[in-house]
Motif scaffolding. Structure first.
Motif, mmCIF file in Angstrom:
data_model
loop_
_atom_site.group_PDB
_atom_site.id
_atom_site.type_symbol
_atom_site.label_atom_id
_atom_site.label_comp_id
_atom_site.label_asym_id
_atom_site.label_seq_id
_atom_site.Cartn_x
_atom_site.Cartn_y
_atom_site.Cartn_z
ATOM 1 N N ASN A 108 52.174 27.378 21.890
ATOM 2 C CA ASN A 108 51.213 27.685 22.957
ATOM 3 C C ASN A 108 50.767 29.142 22.861
ATOM 4 O O ASN A 108 51.353 30.017 23.505
ATOM 5 C CB ASN A 108 51.827 27.424 24.336
ATOM 6 N N PRO A 109 49.753 29.417 22.059
ATOM 7 C CA PRO A 109 49.230 30.788 21.999
ATOM 8 C C PRO A 109 48.751 31.226 23.375
ATOM 9 O O PRO A 109 48.085 30.464 24.076
ATOM 10 C CB PRO A 109 48.066 30.682 21.012
ATOM 11 N N PRO A 110 49.088 32.451 23.779
ATOM 12 C CA PRO A 110 48.769 32.872 25.151
ATOM 13 C C PRO A 110 47.289 33.116 25.418
ATOM 14 O O PRO A 110 46.859 33.080 26.568
ATOM 15 C CB PRO A 110 49.576 34.162 25.324
ATOM 16 N N ASN A 111 46.463 33.387 24.405
ATOM 17 C CA ASN A 111 45.057 33.671 24.646
ATOM 18 C C ASN A 111 44.233 33.331 23.400
ATOM 19 O O ASN A 111 44.773 32.912 22.371
ATOM 20 C CB ASN A 111 44.849 35.145 25.050
ATOM 21 N N LYS A 112 42.917 33.551 23.485
ATOM 22 C CA LYS A 112 42.015 33.192 22.393
ATOM 23 C C LYS A 112 42.274 34.015 21.137
ATOM 24 O O LYS A 112 42.209 33.507 20.018
ATOM 25 C CB LYS A 112 40.564 33.365 22.833
ATOM 26 N N SER A 113 42.548 35.304 21.308
ATOM 27 C CA SER A 113 42.738 36.170 20.140
ATOM 28 C C SER A 113 43.965 35.786 19.322
ATOM 29 O O SER A 113 44.037 36.091 18.129
ATOM 30 C CB SER A 113 42.844 37.632 20.585
ATOM 31 N N THR A 114 44.938 35.131 19.933
ATOM 32 C CA THR A 114 46.143 34.726 19.192
ATOM 33 C C THR A 114 46.105 33.258 18.779
ATOM 34 O O THR A 114 47.051 32.764 18.168
ATOM 35 C CB THR A 114 47.399 34.966 20.055
ATOM 36 N N PRO A 135 44.781 30.358 16.416
ATOM 37 C CA PRO A 135 44.145 30.239 15.097
ATOM 38 C C PRO A 135 42.778 29.574 15.212
ATOM 39 O O PRO A 135 42.595 28.617 15.972
ATOM 40 C CB PRO A 135 45.127 29.371 14.304
ATOM 41 N N GLU A 136 41.795 30.097 14.471
ATOM 42 C CA GLU A 136 40.441 29.563 14.509
ATOM 43 C C GLU A 136 40.330 28.385 13.546
ATOM 44 O O GLU A 136 40.121 28.557 12.352
ATOM 45 C CB GLU A 136 39.427 30.654 14.159
ATOM 46 N N GLU A 137 40.494 27.190 14.070
ATOM 47 C CA GLU A 137 40.422 25.993 13.238
ATOM 48 C C GLU A 137 39.003 25.803 12.711
ATOM 49 O O GLU A 137 38.020 26.110 13.390
ATOM 50 C CB GLU A 137 40.834 24.761 14.051
ATOM 51 N N TYR A 138 38.913 25.308 11.491
ATOM 52 C CA TYR A 138 37.591 25.025 10.935
ATOM 53 C C TYR A 138 37.665 23.884 9.928
ATOM 54 O O TYR A 138 38.721 23.577 9.365
ATOM 55 C CB TYR A 138 36.977 26.272 10.289
ATOM 56 N N PHE A 139 36.512 23.252 9.714
ATOM 57 C CA PHE A 139 36.329 22.217 8.697
ATOM 58 C C PHE A 139 35.309 22.731 7.687
ATOM 59 O O PHE A 139 34.289 23.305 8.086
ATOM 60 C CB PHE A 139 35.822 20.912 9.333
ATOM 61 N N ASP A 140 35.573 22.495 6.429
ATOM 62 C CA ASP A 140 34.659 22.969 5.394
ATOM 63 C C ASP A 140 34.372 21.834 4.410
ATOM 64 O O ASP A 140 35.304 21.205 3.879
ATOM 65 C CB ASP A 140 35.252 24.171 4.657
ATOM 66 N N PRO A 182 34.762 24.509 19.227
ATOM 67 C CA PRO A 182 34.878 25.493 20.308
ATOM 68 C C PRO A 182 36.320 25.649 20.777
ATOM 69 O O PRO A 182 37.110 24.708 20.757
ATOM 70 C CB PRO A 182 33.988 24.916 21.409
ATOM 71 N N TYR A 183 36.655 26.875 21.181
ATOM 72 C CA TYR A 183 38.002 27.177 21.674
ATOM 73 C C TYR A 183 38.278 26.417 22.967
ATOM 74 O O TYR A 183 39.380 25.906 23.189
ATOM 75 C CB TYR A 183 38.131 28.691 21.871
ATOM 76 N N SER A 184 37.293 26.323 23.821
ATOM 77 C CA SER A 184 37.410 25.583 25.086
ATOM 78 C C SER A 184 36.007 25.159 25.508
ATOM 79 O O SER A 184 35.026 25.390 24.795
ATOM 80 C CB SER A 184 38.068 26.451 26.175
ATOM 81 N N GLU A 185 35.895 24.548 26.666
ATOM 82 C CA GLU A 185 34.601 24.085 27.142
ATOM 83 C C GLU A 185 33.628 25.228 27.398
ATOM 84 O O GLU A 185 32.415 25.030 27.443
ATOM 85 C CB GLU A 185 34.779 23.267 28.425
ATOM 86 N N LYS A 186 34.157 26.434 27.585
ATOM 87 C CA LYS A 186 33.303 27.583 27.851
ATOM 88 C C LYS A 186 32.646 28.122 26.583
ATOM 89 O O LYS A 186 31.742 28.955 26.655
ATOM 90 C CB LYS A 186 34.114 28.700 28.527
#
Length: 477
Positions: free
Chosen positions: A370-376, A378-383, A408-412
């Motif tokens: 459970n990463p505490p925030n967006k900066s921690t 990992p930025e998942e991606y598909f290539d 997206p990280y979240s709905e926002k």
């Protein structure tokens, strides 16, 4: 600067002393590269240029190089102060037919075992269709190149004895490196190699990770030792690496990396494992401190590979897949353990001079934690990528396109999609001329985020006096 010229003169005299008079001079080469960046978007950034230039003089048993760079600078701000620090390199290679000795000095680059001690965690970006990796140990001392980074002045010496290769190096910052390696061949396809590398470098509390976690690291010279063993047979290949570091928090830090490959007919299978078994005795936010003072956050990684090559007459098809799972520490004040997964797949068809390939990658998938925030997080991606190459006798063509999608990280937040297309053509038989072009665009949700086109021409000549140059232009709009 006086030290640099003194070293150059000493090496020059040595090279002439041990060379045949009729074949001292081999060739001289002038190298240049320049990239212009033109902005036609709404960023209001100034057009800029960057580049590098320098030269190389090669003798029968010596090599002299000098390069300088121009960091990205606005057109109107270019002046004498725009040039970066010059990088020099000189090498002399003596007694090549009896007891080879190599002397190198200047702004040397160190790789191989030295790099592993600086950053022990393995990379998970290996080519899915590559053959099993070869063994590369030692100091990896190399002379500077046209685009290499600035490095402190250093001196290295190595010699190939009948029983082993011995290397030693030191730089102006009082860092010291030493290595010994040996190999024994049992047959044409079977051998065993050993390597032992020592490093003594200055490590300090210079990263935000250490400062925010209040992990006190006093600046001091600390030692590290790396032992490596490699065994190769026609059906099996394995290597084991073990590093021992003098810990900044008392005691020793240890890491282990091992990998193995098995070859069965048209198929091959590989597996790898990395671990820091001493992490429990170190601060939770700092499992291990590398020799470059960087925090090694990955404390365990497991990887697996599988490949199959199918010969179909004049055609061939290769398929491969790779999976890795990494456990690492994120955050600083409230450290958390997370698991990250990566999976890659590729297929390639080739016939004579033609080949076409497709790749798929899913990376930075959060498996647990459970990463505490967006900066921690990992930025998942598909290539998704497709490439092809055509290499007949008179010319060559290589083209590649890829689409990268970041959920997206979240709905926002909104999804980010990036598309790239690149083309490289060599219209001459000896491949001394290359024409390159590229296009890139990025969308954030339904809105255009950025867009650019680029083009480049590179060429090189042969003979006693050689010229190698590349001119590139990138336009962002």
């Amino acid at each position: 600067m006086k030290k640099v010229f003194l070293i150059f003169w000493i090496f020059f005299i040595l090279s002439i002393s041990f060379a045949n008079a009729d074949s001292i001079f081999d060739y001289a080469e002038l190298k240049t590269t320049a990239t212009a960046t033109i902005f036609r978007d709404d960023s209001k950034k100034e057009n800029a240029i960057s580049g590098a230039f320098g030269g190389r003089i090669a003798f029968k048993n010596a090599d002299f190089r000098a390069f300088s760079t121009i960091p990205k600078t606005a057109f109107g701000d270019i002046c004498a102060d725009s040039f970066g620090k010059a990088r020099f390199g000189a090498g002399v290679f003596l007694f090549q037919k009896s007891l080879p000795i190599s002397l190198k000095a200047g702004n040397l680059l160190f790789s191989r075992s030295v790099s592993r001690l600086k950053s022990p965690a393995p990379s998970s970006s290996a080519n899915t269709l590559s053959v099993s990796p070869s063994f590369s140990a030692g100091l990896g001392a190399n002379l500077p190149t046209l685009l290499s980074a600035e490095k402190p002045l250093s001196l290295s010496v190595s010699s190939d004895f009948p029983f082993a290769k011995i290397e030693f190096a030191a730089d102006e910052n009082s860092s010291v490196f030493a290595g010994v390696s040996s190999k024994k061949s049992f047959s044409k396809h079977s051998k065993i190699e050993f390597a032992l590398t020592f490093s003594r470098e200055f490590t300090e509390n210079k990263t935000q990770v250490l400062k925010k976690s209040k992990s006190v690291v006093d600046g001091a010279f600390r030692a590290a030792l790396l032992g490596e063993v490699f065994l190769k047979t026609p059906i099996f290949q394995t290597e084991i690496k073990t590093g021992v570091h003098e810990s900044a928090f008392g005691g020793e830090d240890i890491w282990i990396f091992s990998q193995a490959w098995a070859f069965l007919g048209w198929t091959s299978f590989g597996a790898s494992y990395f671990s820091i078994p001493t992490r429990e005795s170190a601060p939770k936010t700092v499992p291990l401190l590398g020799q470059n003072s960087s925090v090694v956050r990955t404390f365990e990684q497991i990887g697996a590979n599988a490949q199959i090559a199918l010969p179909l007459g004049k055609n061939s098809v290769r398929l491969g897949t790779h999976f890795s799972r990494s456990q690492k520490i994120v955050a600083t004040k409230d450290a958390q353990e997370i698991g990250i997964g990566k999976i890659r797949g590729a297929i390639e068809f080739s016939r004579g001079d033609f080949s076409i390939r497709a790749d798929f990658t899913r990376a930075n998938a959060l498996l647990f934690g459970n990463p505490p925030n967006k900066s921690t997080t990992p930025e998942e991606y598909f290539d998704y990528a497709v490439s092809f190459s055509l290499k007949p006798k008179d010319f060559s063509i290589f083209a590649k396109t890829n689409l990268k999608i970041q959920p997206p990280y979240s709905e926002k937040y909104e999804e980010i999609r990036t598309f790239n297309a690149n083309l490289s053509i060599s219209p001459v038989k000896n491949r001394n001329l290359y024409l390159q072009s590229g296009f890139s665009s990025s969308f954030k949700g339904e809105s255009l985020n950025s867009r650019s086109i680029s083009g480049a021409v590179s060429f090189k000549t042969s003979g006693k006096i050689r010229v190698s140059s590349k001119i590139a232009v990138e336009m962002k709009f």
